[in-house]
Motif scaffolding. Structure first.
Motif, PDB file in Angstrom:
ATOM      1  N   ASP A  55       0.850  -1.180   0.000  1.00 27.44           N
ATOM      2  CA  ASP A  55       0.000   0.000   0.000  1.00 27.44           C
ATOM      3  C   ASP A  55       0.891   1.237   0.000  1.00 27.44           C
ATOM      4  O   ASP A  55       1.662   1.440   0.939  1.00 27.44           O
ATOM      5  N   PRO A  56       0.820   2.084  -1.023  1.00 30.59           N
ATOM      6  CA  PRO A  56       1.703   3.251  -1.102  1.00 30.59           C
ATOM      7  C   PRO A  56       1.477   4.272   0.014  1.00 30.59           C
ATOM      8  O   PRO A  56       2.327   5.113   0.260  1.00 30.59           O
ATOM      9  N   ARG A  57       0.349   4.165   0.711  1.00 27.86           N
ATOM     10  CA  ARG A  57       0.079   5.093   1.816  1.00 27.86           C
ATOM     11  C   ARG A  57       0.852   4.720   3.083  1.00 27.86           C
ATOM     12  O   ARG A  57       1.010   5.535   3.977  1.00 27.86           O
ATOM     13  N   VAL A  58       1.332   3.490   3.162  1.00 30.50           N
ATOM     14  CA  VAL A  58       2.041   3.003   4.351  1.00 30.50           C
ATOM     15  C   VAL A  58       3.505   3.397   4.257  1.00 30.50           C
ATOM     16  O   VAL A  58       4.172   3.115   3.266  1.00 30.50           O
ATOM     17  N   LEU A  85      -9.156   3.432   7.477  1.00 26.64           N
ATOM     18  CA  LEU A  85      -9.901   2.197   7.736  1.00 26.64           C
ATOM     19  C   LEU A  85      -9.491   1.091   6.766  1.00 26.64           C
ATOM     20  O   LEU A  85      -9.356  -0.071   7.158  1.00 26.64           O
ATOM     21  N   LEU A  86      -9.304   1.451   5.502  1.00 31.77           N
ATOM     22  CA  LEU A  86      -8.863   0.464   4.514  1.00 31.77           C
ATOM     23  C   LEU A  86      -7.473  -0.072   4.862  1.00 31.77           C
ATOM     24  O   LEU A  86      -7.228  -1.280   4.790  1.00 31.77           O
ATOM     25  N   ALA A 123     -14.136  -5.244  13.857  1.00 37.28           N
ATOM     26  CA  ALA A 123     -13.837  -4.392  12.711  1.00 37.28           C
ATOM     27  C   ALA A 123     -13.012  -3.181  13.160  1.00 37.28           C
ATOM     28  O   ALA A 123     -13.130  -2.711  14.295  1.00 37.28           O
ATOM     29  N   CYS A 124     -12.170  -2.700  12.270  1.00 35.14           N
ATOM     30  CA  CYS A 124     -11.419  -1.481  12.546  1.00 35.14           C
ATOM     31  C   CYS A 124     -12.391  -0.317  12.648  1.00 35.14           C
ATOM     32  O   CYS A 124     -13.448  -0.318  12.023  1.00 35.14           O
ATOM     33  N   ALA A 125     -12.002   0.679  13.437  1.00 35.17           N
ATOM     34  CA  ALA A 125     -12.832   1.868  13.615  1.00 35.17           C
ATOM     35  C   ALA A 125     -11.956   3.109  13.607  1.00 35.17           C
ATOM     36  O   ALA A 125     -10.780   3.043  13.938  1.00 35.17           O
ATOM     37  N   THR A 126     -12.554   4.227  13.219  1.00 36.75           N
ATOM     38  CA  THR A 126     -11.810   5.482  13.254  1.00 36.75           C
ATOM     39  C   THR A 126     -11.700   5.953  14.703  1.00 36.75           C
ATOM     40  O   THR A 126     -12.526   5.606  15.544  1.00 36.75           O
ATOM     41  N   VAL A 127     -10.678   6.750  14.941  1.00 40.57           N
ATOM     42  CA  VAL A 127     -10.435   7.259  16.298  1.00 40.57           C
ATOM     43  C   VAL A 127     -11.095   8.599  16.476  1.00 40.57           C
ATOM     44  O   VAL A 127     -11.166   9.404  15.629  1.00 40.57           O
TER      45      VAL A 127
END
Length: 127
Positions: A55-58, A85-86, A123-127
């Protein structure tokens, strides 16, 4: 705001990396912190996860020394929670599969703030 799991992991990492201070007088040296269990010798590394997560965002992946959590640094801005989240979901799939002891994921913005967190079997969640 940093998540509690991330802060505990960061505190553990900081504790493990700080050198002991010398004591003077009648002070007794501090006893070592209690272990949270056996530290796996075959813990997956951030490099291992980064190689499988294209993932280029990482920008960086770090695994806590006790293999219980993963911190994913990204090039994301604070307003890109949907993308965080993705990233969290992808990192969770990889980390939970690669390392059974990983129980949490934290996705961090470019500015060092938590964007999303995930806990095993949730599931992952936003902070």
């Amino acid at each position: 705001m940093k998540s509690p799991g991330f802060l505990i992991g960061l505190a553990l990492l900081t504790h493990l990396t700080l050198t002991a201070c010398s004591t003077t007088g009648d002070e007794t040296p501090p006893s070592p912190a209690p272990s949270s269990g056996v530290i796996p010798t075959d813990c997956v590394t951030g490099t291992d996860l980064a190689e499988t997560m294209s993932d280029p965002r990482v920008t960086q992946i770090e695994v806590l020394p006790d293999c219980s959590g993963v911190a994913v640094s990204t090039a994301l801005d604070e307003d890109e929670a949907d993308l965080a989240l993705l990233v969290c979901d992808s990192a969770a799939d990889l980390a939970y599969t690669a390392q059974p002891t990983v129980t949490g994921i934290t996705v961090i913005s470019e500015n060092g703030n938590d964007l999303a967190t995930g806990v095993r079997d949730q599931a992952c969640a936003t902070v």
